[in-house]
Design a protein around this motif. Sequence first.
Motif, PDB file in Angstrom:
ATOM      1  N   TRP A 113     -10.868  -5.502  -8.887  1.00  0.00           N
ATOM      2  CA  TRP A 113     -10.202  -6.648  -8.853  1.00  0.00           C
ATOM      3  C   TRP A 113      -9.266  -7.512  -9.681  1.00  0.00           C
ATOM      4  O   TRP A 113      -8.408  -8.302  -9.214  1.00  0.00           O
ATOM      5  CB  TRP A 113     -11.397  -8.063  -9.986  1.00  0.00           C
ATOM      6  CG  TRP A 113     -11.523  -7.198 -11.574  1.00  0.00           C
ATOM      7  CD1 TRP A 113     -12.217  -6.813 -12.305  1.00  0.00           C
ATOM      8  CD2 TRP A 113     -10.221  -8.095 -12.584  1.00  0.00           C
ATOM      9  NE1 TRP A 113     -11.781  -6.492 -13.313  1.00  0.00           N
ATOM     10  CE2 TRP A 113     -11.066  -7.551 -13.833  1.00  0.00           C
ATOM     11  CE3 TRP A 113      -9.233  -8.796 -12.473  1.00  0.00           C
ATOM     12  CZ2 TRP A 113     -10.215  -7.824 -14.944  1.00  0.00           C
ATOM     13  CZ3 TRP A 113      -8.875  -9.543 -13.517  1.00  0.00           C
ATOM     14  CH2 TRP A 113      -9.240  -9.213 -14.480  1.00  0.00           C
ATOM     15  N   PHE A 114      -8.605  -6.470 -11.123  1.00  0.00           N
ATOM     16  CA  PHE A 114      -7.274  -6.636 -11.096  1.00  0.00           C
ATOM     17  C   PHE A 114      -6.049  -6.168 -10.583  1.00  0.00           C
ATOM     18  O   PHE A 114      -4.989  -6.812  -9.721  1.00  0.00           O
ATOM     19  CB  PHE A 114      -7.379  -5.492 -12.699  1.00  0.00           C
ATOM     20  CG  PHE A 114      -5.759  -6.211 -12.573  1.00  0.00           C
ATOM     21  CD1 PHE A 114      -5.416  -7.026 -14.189  1.00  0.00           C
ATOM     22  CD2 PHE A 114      -4.750  -4.790 -13.573  1.00  0.00           C
ATOM     23  CE1 PHE A 114      -4.314  -7.386 -14.953  1.00  0.00           C
ATOM     24  CE2 PHE A 114      -3.416  -5.224 -13.928  1.00  0.00           C
ATOM     25  CZ  PHE A 114      -3.236  -6.035 -14.763  1.00  0.00           C
ATOM     26  N   ARG A 115      -6.118  -5.196  -9.556  1.00  0.00           N
ATOM     27  CA  ARG A 115      -4.714  -4.433  -9.055  1.00  0.00           C
ATOM     28  C   ARG A 115      -4.869  -5.446  -7.630  1.00  0.00           C
ATOM     29  O   ARG A 115      -4.207  -5.248  -7.405  1.00  0.00           O
ATOM     30  CB  ARG A 115      -5.480  -3.180  -8.805  1.00  0.00           C
ATOM     31  CG  ARG A 115      -5.689  -1.941  -9.787  1.00  0.00           C
ATOM     32  CD  ARG A 115      -5.474  -0.888  -9.810  1.00  0.00           C
ATOM     33  NE  ARG A 115      -6.752   0.004  -8.474  1.00  0.00           N
ATOM     34  CZ  ARG A 115      -6.705   0.010  -7.541  1.00  0.00           C
ATOM     35  NH1 ARG A 115      -5.729   0.433  -7.151  1.00  0.00           N
ATOM     36  NH2 ARG A 115      -7.987   0.146  -7.068  1.00  0.00           N
ATOM     37  N   ASP A 116      -6.612  -5.709  -6.923  1.00  0.00           N
ATOM     38  CA  ASP A 116      -6.112  -6.625  -6.186  1.00  0.00           C
ATOM     39  C   ASP A 116      -5.522  -7.847  -5.828  1.00  0.00           C
ATOM     40  O   ASP A 116      -4.650  -8.516  -4.782  1.00  0.00           O
ATOM     41  CB  ASP A 116      -7.671  -6.573  -5.354  1.00  0.00           C
ATOM     42  CG  ASP A 116      -8.138  -5.709  -4.482  1.00  0.00           C
ATOM     43  OD1 ASP A 116      -7.123  -5.202  -4.414  1.00  0.00           O
ATOM     44  OD2 ASP A 116      -9.252  -6.090  -5.005  1.00  0.00           O
ATOM     45  N   GLN A 117      -5.335  -8.026  -7.321  1.00  0.00           N
ATOM     46  CA  GLN A 117      -4.532  -9.631  -7.115  1.00  0.00           C
ATOM     47  C   GLN A 117      -3.011  -9.593  -6.561  1.00  0.00           C
ATOM     48  O   GLN A 117      -1.917 -10.823  -6.588  1.00  0.00           O
ATOM     49  CB  GLN A 117      -4.652  -9.699  -9.321  1.00  0.00           C
ATOM     50  CG  GLN A 117      -5.400 -10.400  -9.160  1.00  0.00           C
ATOM     51  CD  GLN A 117      -5.674 -10.465 -10.969  1.00  0.00           C
ATOM     52  OE1 GLN A 117      -5.597 -11.926 -11.253  1.00  0.00           O
ATOM     53  NE2 GLN A 117      -5.438 -10.129 -11.599  1.00  0.00           N
ATOM     54  N   PHE A 118      -2.562  -7.905  -7.363  1.00  0.00           N
ATOM     55  CA  PHE A 118      -1.010  -8.240  -7.211  1.00  0.00           C
ATOM     56  C   PHE A 118      -0.733  -8.025  -5.432  1.00  0.00           C
ATOM     57  O   PHE A 118       0.579  -8.122  -5.019  1.00  0.00           O
ATOM     58  CB  PHE A 118      -0.398  -6.216  -7.306  1.00  0.00           C
ATOM     59  CG  PHE A 118      -0.759  -6.550  -9.070  1.00  0.00           C
ATOM     60  CD1 PHE A 118       0.889  -7.083  -9.743  1.00  0.00           C
ATOM     61  CD2 PHE A 118      -1.756  -6.419  -9.529  1.00  0.00           C
ATOM     62  CE1 PHE A 118       0.496  -6.893 -11.317  1.00  0.00           C
ATOM     63  CE2 PHE A 118      -1.884  -6.300 -10.757  1.00  0.00           C
ATOM     64  CZ  PHE A 118      -0.658  -6.834 -12.029  1.00  0.00           C
ATOM     65  N   LYS A 119      -1.015  -7.632  -4.394  1.00  0.00           N
ATOM     66  CA  LYS A 119      -1.396  -7.674  -2.967  1.00  0.00           C
ATOM     67  C   LYS A 119      -0.779  -8.938  -2.346  1.00  0.00           C
ATOM     68  O   LYS A 119      -1.398 -10.199  -3.162  1.00  0.00           O
ATOM     69  CB  LYS A 119      -2.308  -6.835  -1.965  1.00  0.00           C
ATOM     70  CG  LYS A 119      -2.866  -6.050  -2.433  1.00  0.00           C
ATOM     71  CD  LYS A 119      -5.067  -5.543  -1.403  1.00  0.00           C
ATOM     72  CE  LYS A 119      -4.379  -4.614  -1.531  1.00  0.00           C
ATOM     73  NZ  LYS A 119      -5.831  -4.198  -1.931  1.00  0.00           N
ATOM     74  N   GLY A 120       0.301  -8.990  -1.724  1.00  0.00           N
ATOM     75  CA  GLY A 120       0.651 -10.044  -1.325  1.00  0.00           C
ATOM     76  C   GLY A 120       2.352 -10.837  -2.318  1.00  0.00           C
ATOM     77  O   GLY A 120       2.907 -11.691  -1.994  1.00  0.00           O
ATOM     78  N   LYS A 121       2.694 -10.656  -4.123  1.00  0.00           N
ATOM     79  CA  LYS A 121       2.505 -11.118  -4.470  1.00  0.00           C
ATOM     80  C   LYS A 121       4.398  -9.956  -4.275  1.00  0.00           C
ATOM     81  O   LYS A 121       4.487  -9.336  -3.618  1.00  0.00           O
ATOM     82  CB  LYS A 121       2.096 -10.564  -5.918  1.00  0.00           C
ATOM     83  CG  LYS A 121       0.940 -11.067  -6.248  1.00  0.00           C
ATOM     84  CD  LYS A 121       1.159 -12.510  -6.149  1.00  0.00           C
ATOM     85  CE  LYS A 121      -0.678 -13.123  -7.139  1.00  0.00           C
ATOM     86  NZ  LYS A 121      -0.473 -14.921  -6.358  1.00  0.00           N
ATOM     87  N   LYS A 122       5.567 -11.312  -4.985  1.00  0.00           N
ATOM     88  CA  LYS A 122       6.527 -11.085  -5.062  1.00  0.00           C
ATOM     89  C   LYS A 122       7.025  -9.827  -6.469  1.00  0.00           C
ATOM     90  O   LYS A 122       6.838 -10.584  -7.804  1.00  0.00           O
ATOM     91  CB  LYS A 122       7.552 -11.898  -4.444  1.00  0.00           C
ATOM     92  CG  LYS A 122       7.031 -12.109  -3.627  1.00  0.00           C
ATOM     93  CD  LYS A 122       8.097 -12.001  -2.083  1.00  0.00           C
ATOM     94  CE  LYS A 122       7.200 -13.175  -1.014  1.00  0.00           C
ATOM     95  NZ  LYS A 122       8.267 -11.958   0.633  1.00  0.00           N
TER      96      LYS A 122
END
Lengths: 207, 221
Positions: free
Chosen positions: A144-153
């Motif tokens: 859940w924590f790591r997936d948040q980063f997907k698509g961020k800049k």
Amino acid sequence: MKGNNAYTLFYAAALGTVCSLLLTAASSFTAPYKEANREAEIKLNILNVLQVPYPEGATAQELVEVFKANVVQETKGELELYRFVPKAGAEGQETIGVAFEGPGLWGTIKGFLALAPDMRTIRGVTFYEQEETPGLGGEIAADWFRDQFKGKKIVDEKGNVGITIRSGGAKGGINEVDAITGATMTCDKVEAMLDEISEKIVQESGK
Amino acid sequence: MADNQPVCGPCVSKGLCGGKGMLTLKEGAWTSNPLAIQVLGICSALAVTNKLENSIVMGIALIFVGVFSNLFVSLLRNVTPHRIRMIAEVAIIATFVILFDQFLKAFYWDMSKQLGPYVGLIITNCIIMGRAEAFALQNPPILSMVDGFANGFGYAVVLAIIGFFRELLGSGEVLGIKLLSESWYTPNQLMILAPGAFFALGIVIAIFNAIKGPEPEEEKK
């Protein structure tokens, strides 16, 4: 004779020597295997973060083969880059992995950041080595924590470099993710190491 | 150590260690099962039983360490100075534990990662230490090996039972094979977490005691 000190000392020394000789022998015998396992583990982490397809239940050797066939290692300034270019027709998308590490709360945190070819968009992040408090800081390794980063800049709209791990919840910025409640120290440190690596990436890739 | 021989002399004619072998085996594995009856060494039993596979490997580790540490503690029992006997026991136990740990790290890396520190912690497992101190120090080598095996086996069986049910109820699988389809069974996360281990162990202990019946004489303690 069993009661005297000299004998006791002699016995302890002899037993200690025999045991340590045995362990030394075992350790040097298994060293190459352990080394191979460790290497395969690092390769596996890179394959995972770059989303390179590999057969399930692959052995250490097979993983190294897949790695060799798909991932190109290159050095750019201070950065060690792992570039995955899918073969024509194969699944996956071109992704660049960057290794980062830094101090956590209890020990060194090591991980990989996967970026799209524009070197700004995050495809994923892993923390493959961390000793943070299980259930609190340790949650950095959770999906859940790591997936948040997907698509961020790694750069916000105004051109400020870095990631913000915001406690109280992200406000929807393109470089913001939610922090972990109860793990402020770990989050701060993770943010610092991501900022550092982002800075380097931006420097090396221009603009 | 010359006095070892006579005790185990009639092994061939009268069964294992003059008939004492079967009794030792039964005691360790059943009547005073280290986990279910004596409730020793439950720390590792709670920690690694979320999967059957882990439980089995941990059981094997305990059997291995139990057998060999008991053998060597027993072989050395007449030459070990009394004052440092526990240090000597721990050194012997630690050696075998580390050997097993190294073996896992070299050839079963994933398993080694899943078991984490718990293989190393066998060094301080009260079952192993207890058997070395209570049995191997007073008994001949072969019988001590039987005792180490029996206790390790008793531990392994209970671990396997707990592991089987925790994995089955917790993830609907056994040894990674899906048995309870997700379409009608929702895996009970509780069974994977630590509290589930307490429930499972408690139930197993209750069942063991129910089958075994009440303690005939309550003189111990």
